[in-house]
Design a protein around this motif. Structure first.
Motif, mmCIF file in Angstrom:
data_model
loop_
_atom_site.group_PDB
_atom_site.id
_atom_site.type_symbol
_atom_site.label_atom_id
_atom_site.label_comp_id
_atom_site.label_asym_id
_atom_site.label_seq_id
_atom_site.Cartn_x
_atom_site.Cartn_y
_atom_site.Cartn_z
ATOM 1 N N GLU A 55 -0.897 6.118 -0.993
ATOM 2 C CA GLU A 55 -0.540 7.081 0.042
ATOM 3 C C GLU A 55 0.685 6.659 0.846
ATOM 4 O OE1 GLU A 55 -2.061 9.780 0.025
ATOM 5 O OE2 GLU A 55 -4.066 9.456 -0.789
ATOM 6 N N LEU A 56 1.149 5.424 0.671
ATOM 7 C CA LEU A 56 2.273 4.931 1.452
ATOM 8 C C LEU A 56 3.595 5.357 0.812
ATOM 9 C CD1 LEU A 56 1.012 1.316 2.203
ATOM 10 C CD2 LEU A 56 1.202 3.193 3.844
ATOM 11 N N PRO A 57 4.552 5.844 1.604
ATOM 12 C CA PRO A 57 5.840 6.283 1.047
ATOM 13 C C PRO A 57 6.820 5.137 0.789
ATOM 14 C CG PRO A 57 5.787 6.683 3.406
ATOM 15 C CD PRO A 57 4.425 6.163 3.033
ATOM 16 N N GLN A 58 6.558 3.958 1.380
ATOM 17 C CA GLN A 58 7.495 2.825 1.251
ATOM 18 C C GLN A 58 7.228 2.112 -0.076
ATOM 19 O OE1 GLN A 58 5.137 3.268 3.603
ATOM 20 N NE2 GLN A 58 5.892 2.801 5.656
ATOM 21 N N MET A 115 -1.543 -9.418 3.188
ATOM 22 C CA MET A 115 -1.082 -8.219 2.483
ATOM 23 C C MET A 115 -1.809 -6.968 2.988
ATOM 24 S SD MET A 115 1.379 -9.104 0.569
ATOM 25 C CE MET A 115 1.730 -10.304 1.877
ATOM 26 N N VAL A 116 -3.107 -7.102 3.246
ATOM 27 C CA VAL A 116 -3.856 -5.966 3.798
ATOM 28 C C VAL A 116 -3.333 -5.627 5.189
ATOM 29 C CG1 VAL A 116 -6.136 -5.121 4.482
ATOM 30 C CG2 VAL A 116 -5.893 -6.504 2.419
ATOM 31 N N PHE A 117 -3.031 -6.654 5.978
ATOM 32 C CA PHE A 117 -2.485 -6.421 7.321
ATOM 33 C C PHE A 117 -1.119 -5.739 7.228
ATOM 34 C CE2 PHE A 117 -0.063 -7.977 11.079
ATOM 35 C CZ PHE A 117 -0.802 -7.301 12.050
ATOM 36 N N TRP A 118 -0.310 -6.136 6.273
ATOM 37 C CA TRP A 118 0.996 -5.503 6.066
ATOM 38 C C TRP A 118 0.815 -4.027 5.729
ATOM 39 C CZ3 TRP A 118 5.022 -7.187 1.776
ATOM 40 C CH2 TRP A 118 6.237 -6.542 2.033
ATOM 41 N N ALA A 119 -0.134 -3.743 4.837
ATOM 42 C CA ALA A 119 -0.411 -2.344 4.488
ATOM 43 C C ALA A 119 -0.882 -1.571 5.716
ATOM 44 C CB ALA A 119 -1.455 -2.282 3.380
ATOM 45 N N PHE A 120 -1.716 -2.201 6.535
ATOM 46 C CA PHE A 120 -2.182 -1.579 7.778
ATOM 47 C C PHE A 120 -0.998 -1.182 8.660
ATOM 48 C CE2 PHE A 120 -2.919 -2.444 12.306
ATOM 49 C CZ PHE A 120 -3.849 -1.455 12.608
ATOM 50 N N LEU A 121 -0.030 -2.079 8.794
ATOM 51 C CA LEU A 121 1.149 -1.778 9.611
ATOM 52 C C LEU A 121 1.957 -0.626 9.017
ATOM 53 C CD1 LEU A 121 2.414 -5.389 10.471
ATOM 54 C CD2 LEU A 121 1.083 -3.840 11.922
ATOM 55 N N LEU A 122 2.059 -0.577 7.707
ATOM 56 C CA LEU A 122 2.813 0.503 7.066
ATOM 57 C C LEU A 122 2.153 1.857 7.280
ATOM 58 C CD1 LEU A 122 3.842 -1.184 3.680
ATOM 59 C CD2 LEU A 122 5.232 -0.887 5.742
ATOM 60 N N ARG A 146 0.856 2.970 9.875
ATOM 61 C CA ARG A 146 1.156 3.527 11.197
ATOM 62 C C ARG A 146 2.253 4.583 11.123
ATOM 63 N NH1 ARG A 146 2.744 -0.988 15.228
ATOM 64 N NH2 ARG A 146 4.187 -1.431 13.503
ATOM 65 N N LYS A 147 3.139 4.460 10.132
ATOM 66 C CA LYS A 147 4.279 5.375 10.022
ATOM 67 C C LYS A 147 3.991 6.580 9.126
ATOM 68 C CE LYS A 147 7.496 1.496 10.624
ATOM 69 N NZ LYS A 147 8.652 0.742 10.044
ATOM 70 N N VAL A 148 2.792 6.629 8.563
ATOM 71 C CA VAL A 148 2.445 7.723 7.660
ATOM 72 C C VAL A 148 2.007 8.938 8.477
ATOM 73 C CG1 VAL A 148 0.875 8.483 5.837
ATOM 74 C CG2 VAL A 148 1.792 6.151 5.810
#
Length: 206
Positions: A20-23, A81-88, A90-92
């Protein structure tokens, strides 16, 4: 076998979520790092079993201690890595609000439960009040009559599936029910940690 199943469920879940992440370039890095560190984890577990050695809490030799430390580092990197995905996430802004918050809460609880593993590592055991290897529940092996730190670890890690699934099926657009369920799930899981730290076993009816 339990670790293989758990890792399998986790990687499928992360593939489902980060889709679901666009990055996409950052997602590719997250995916590759997760595959690498969990492959290392699984190889060590299988290798130690083949050698007739415990994979966890085993510092009986330099080799066993080094392998145990490598596993700990691999899990820490995976958690990051899960924390990084969590941060990403936020912009979705393309996901239903309830579903998005469900994913984020699930990741937060997962991270907390993952870090709780270091409590077990520091004690070199998962049982509180007795040595490891006590009589436990079928298959899961959670201690019946003593505290077991693995219960919170298990429940917290699987918040990554439970909370987003609740959000998707029951409150896709409404954040409040998801937040209530997420808080309830976290404190229910946390209660098992409190119970284990007190050295109390599960309430098991014959």
């Amino acid at each position: 076998m339990k670790f293989a199943i758990s890792i399998g469920v986790f990687v499928w879940t992360m593939a489902w979520l980060v889709y679901e992440l666009p990055q996409k370039s950052k997602v590719k890095k997250i995916e590759l790092i997760i595959i690498l560190v969990l492959s290392i984890e699984q190889v060590i577990i299988i290798g130690q079993a083949a050698r007739g050695e415990m994979s966890h809490f085993n510092i009986s030799s330099i080799l066993n201690a080094v392998l145990f430390q490598i596993m700990g580092i691999a899990i820490l990197i995976n958690t990051i890595m899960v924390f990084w995905a969590f941060l990403l996430f936020r912009k979705v802004d393309t996901l239903p609000k309830g579903y998005k918050i469900g994913i984020q809460i699930g990741m937060v609880v997962f991270i907390i439960a993952s870090l709780e593993g270091y409590l077990m590592a520091s004690n070199l055991r998962h049982t509180v009040g007795a040595e490891d290897g006590q009589e436990g529940l079928y298959f899961l092996n959670w201690a019946k009559t003593y505290g077991d730190l693995r219960i919170f670890h298990f429940l917290g890690l699987h918040a990554l599936q439970a909370i987003p699934l609740f959000a998707w099926y029951f409150s896709r657009e409404n954040t409040k029910p998801v937040m209530v369920f997420g808080i309830f799930y976290f404190f229910l899981s946390l209660g098992t940690l409190w119970n284990a730290m007190a050295g109390r076993g599960l309430i098991v009816f014959p």
